[in-house]
Design a protein around this motif. Structure first.
Motif, PDB file in Angstrom:
ATOM      1  N   TYR A   1     -16.363 -60.849  24.117  1.00 51.73           N
ATOM      2  CA  TYR A   1     -16.995 -60.194  25.261  1.00 51.73           C
ATOM      3  C   TYR A   1     -18.336 -60.822  25.616  1.00 51.73           C
ATOM      4  CZ  TYR A   1     -18.217 -56.385  28.461  1.00 51.73           C
ATOM      5  OH  TYR A   1     -18.551 -55.649  29.587  1.00 51.73           O
TER       6      TYR A   1
ATOM      7  N   GLU B   1     -11.831 -50.803  29.232  1.00 55.55           N
ATOM      8  CA  GLU B   1     -11.700 -51.147  27.814  1.00 55.55           C
ATOM      9  C   GLU B   1     -10.314 -50.772  27.335  1.00 55.55           C
ATOM     10  OE1 GLU B   1     -14.000 -50.651  23.522  1.00 55.55           O
ATOM     11  OE2 GLU B   1     -14.796 -49.709  25.335  1.00 55.55           O
ATOM     12  N   PHE B   2      -9.670 -51.739  26.694  1.00 56.27           N
ATOM     13  CA  PHE B   2      -8.308 -51.562  26.203  1.00 56.27           C
ATOM     14  C   PHE B   2      -8.355 -51.473  24.683  1.00 56.27           C
ATOM     15  CE2 PHE B   2      -8.374 -53.647  30.231  1.00 56.27           C
ATOM     16  CZ  PHE B   2      -7.352 -53.053  30.950  1.00 56.27           C
ATOM     17  N   ASN B   3      -7.980 -50.315  24.178  1.00 54.94           N
ATOM     18  CA  ASN B   3      -8.120 -50.021  22.759  1.00 54.94           C
ATOM     19  C   ASN B   3      -6.825 -50.249  21.993  1.00 54.94           C
ATOM     20  OD1 ASN B   3     -10.888 -48.847  23.054  1.00 54.94           O
ATOM     21  ND2 ASN B   3      -9.752 -47.439  24.355  1.00 54.94           N
ATOM     22  N   GLY B   4      -6.078 -51.281  22.360  1.00 58.67           N
ATOM     23  CA  GLY B   4      -4.800 -51.540  21.710  1.00 58.67           C
ATOM     24  C   GLY B   4      -3.684 -50.817  22.437  1.00 58.67           C
TER      25      GLY B   4
ATOM     26  N   LYS C   1     -12.214 -56.006  26.988  1.00 57.85           N
ATOM     27  CA  LYS C   1     -13.033 -55.340  27.994  1.00 57.85           C
ATOM     28  C   LYS C   1     -13.054 -56.174  29.271  1.00 57.85           C
ATOM     29  CE  LYS C   1     -16.192 -53.324  24.577  1.00 57.85           C
ATOM     30  NZ  LYS C   1     -17.600 -53.248  24.125  1.00 57.85           N
TER      31      LYS C   1
ATOM     32  N   GLU D   1     -11.767 -57.828  18.719  1.00 59.35           N
ATOM     33  CA  GLU D   1     -12.497 -56.719  19.322  1.00 59.35           C
ATOM     34  C   GLU D   1     -11.704 -56.213  20.517  1.00 59.35           C
ATOM     35  OE1 GLU D   1     -16.038 -57.782  21.660  1.00 59.35           O
ATOM     36  OE2 GLU D   1     -15.673 -59.860  21.072  1.00 59.35           O
ATOM     37  N   ASN D   2     -12.019 -55.003  20.951  1.00 59.65           N
ATOM     38  CA  ASN D   2     -11.303 -54.427  22.072  1.00 59.65           C
ATOM     39  C   ASN D   2     -11.487 -55.275  23.322  1.00 59.65           C
ATOM     40  OD1 ASN D   2     -10.467 -52.309  20.478  1.00 59.65           O
ATOM     41  ND2 ASN D   2     -12.082 -50.914  21.178  1.00 59.65           N
TER      42      ASN D   2
ATOM     43  N   LEU E   1      -3.688 -46.692  22.175  1.00 61.32           N
ATOM     44  CA  LEU E   1      -4.754 -45.864  22.718  1.00 61.32           C
ATOM     45  C   LEU E   1      -4.950 -46.037  24.214  1.00 61.32           C
ATOM     46  CD1 LEU E   1      -7.405 -46.240  19.869  1.00 61.32           C
ATOM     47  CD2 LEU E   1      -5.755 -44.404  20.216  1.00 61.32           C
TER      48      LEU E   1
ATOM     49  N   SER F   1      -9.559 -47.118  28.790  1.00 58.04           N
ATOM     50  CA  SER F   1     -10.611 -46.190  29.190  1.00 58.04           C
ATOM     51  C   SER F   1     -11.491 -46.889  30.218  1.00 58.04           C
ATOM     52  CB  SER F   1     -11.445 -45.752  27.984  1.00 58.04           C
ATOM     53  OG  SER F   1     -12.075 -46.859  27.373  1.00 58.04           O
TER      54      SER F   1
END
Length: 338
Positions: free
Chosen positions: A106, A131-134, A27, A24-25, A137, A140
């Protein structure tokens, strides 16, 4: 704690990300509203660390997440969006995984926040989430308005002279017992939700739901609930009786709220400090005794029928006295509601 940060090499982070080990992303929640240095609390047994976001350690941590892609500067983005909006005297803390791309979960990160709020009923809140989307991306940042209850035992989290070592012992002992699918998970979620309630009477009812969960069966529920809580949380026979009497007043008011009867709204304000504190102490005692699901609740009820006020130490062999918050101990055990 800050000086003992262990970071995975960037090359390993990239390898792990490419091998899809992270499910999962990533966070990182950022906590506001604490006078106490939260980095003193030790969650290293779960590979988790609390970091002051103003330190170079956190800056280095964010830098380590950038990988080989030079187009991202996470710390610069964090500084522009978050740090520039923080007053010099304010403290903010990040809950991070020391090995961020290995089996990231998380729920475990959130469990740290929930435990802190259980131990210290306060205005502690998650104000930002990174949040780190890879690696493609980037990062955010989500934010929420900073809120304050303005009522004791709300306000800023404060730890007056309590031994940090005792708290660290407690969190390691009970962390795995925070079963989100069992009765204890339901109680904790209602407790956390109470801080987000839009009106004070909703907060009041959410906290009552917490107490009602520790009774099984269908008969004499209110009496048995009052007795259970009094035995669980009372430090002596006198204090247990005081808790029993206070919860009677709590539930007289609850009945008026849910049935639409006329009631004195000031009573909600007067009773909430005790109600918050007694729910905090109830969760703590349930975690100490390893009461986590409905089966365990049944064992608790059966055991408590043989005990009297002041016998909380006899409920299980696993019990150990953990006070560590003078505010909740005093409010739950020594305040008499009018």
């Amino acid at each position: 704690m800050n000086g003992r940060l262990i970071l995975t090499k960037t090359s390993d982070l990239v390898k792990n990300a490419n091998n899809d080990i992270m499910t999962e992303n990533l966070k990182i929640p950022i906590l506001a509203n604490s006078y106490t240095d939260l980095s003193e609390f030790d969650f290293s047994f779960k590979g988790i660390q609390i970091m002051d976001v103003k330190t170079s350690f956190f800056a280095n941590y964010l830098d380590s997440l950038e990988g080989n892609d030079e187009k991202w500067d996470y710390h610069e983005m964090f500084e522009e969006v978050v740090l520039q909006n923080i007053e010099e005297h304010e403290k903010y803390y990040a809950i991070v995984k020391t090995e961020p791309f290995e089996n990231f979960n998380y729920r475990e990160i959130l469990a740290v926040y929930k435990l802190l709020l259980i131990i210290f009923p306060s205005d502690l809140q998650i104000q930002y989430v990174l949040e780190f989307n890879g690696y493609d991306l980037g990062m955010s940042i989500s934010s929420w308005q900073r809120t304050y209850t303005g009522e004791y035992p709300g306000k800023i989290l404060y730890l007056p002279d309590a031994p940090v070592s005792e708290i660290n012992e407690f969190v390691e002992k009970v962390f795995v017992r925070m079963n989100e699918k069992g009765a204890i998970g339901y109680i904790i979620e209602n407790y956390i939700t109470s801080y987000e309630a839009s009106h004070r009477h909703f907060q009041y009812l959410n906290l009552c739901f917490c107490l009602e969960t520790i009774v099984d069966g269908r008969t004499e529920l209110t009496y048995r609930m009052k007795r259970n809580v009094a035995i669980l949380c009372g430090t002596s026979s006198f204090n247990s009786q005081l808790i029993f009497d206070n919860i009677t007043k709590i539930y007289n008011l609850r009945s008026k709220i849910v049935h639409g009867d006329t009631y004195n709204e000031q009573k909600i304000e007067d009773y909430l400090p005790f109600l918050i504190s007694i729910v905090s102490r109830t969760i703590i005692e349930l975690l100490i005794h390893d009461i986590y699901d409905i089966t365990a609740i049944g064992r608790l009820n059966k055991r408590i029928t043989t005990l009297g006020f002041g016998d909380r130490h006899k409920i299980s062999d696993d019990w150990k006295k953990f006070d560590f918050n003078i505010f909740t101990m005093t409010t739950s055990n020594w305040i008499r509601l009018q």
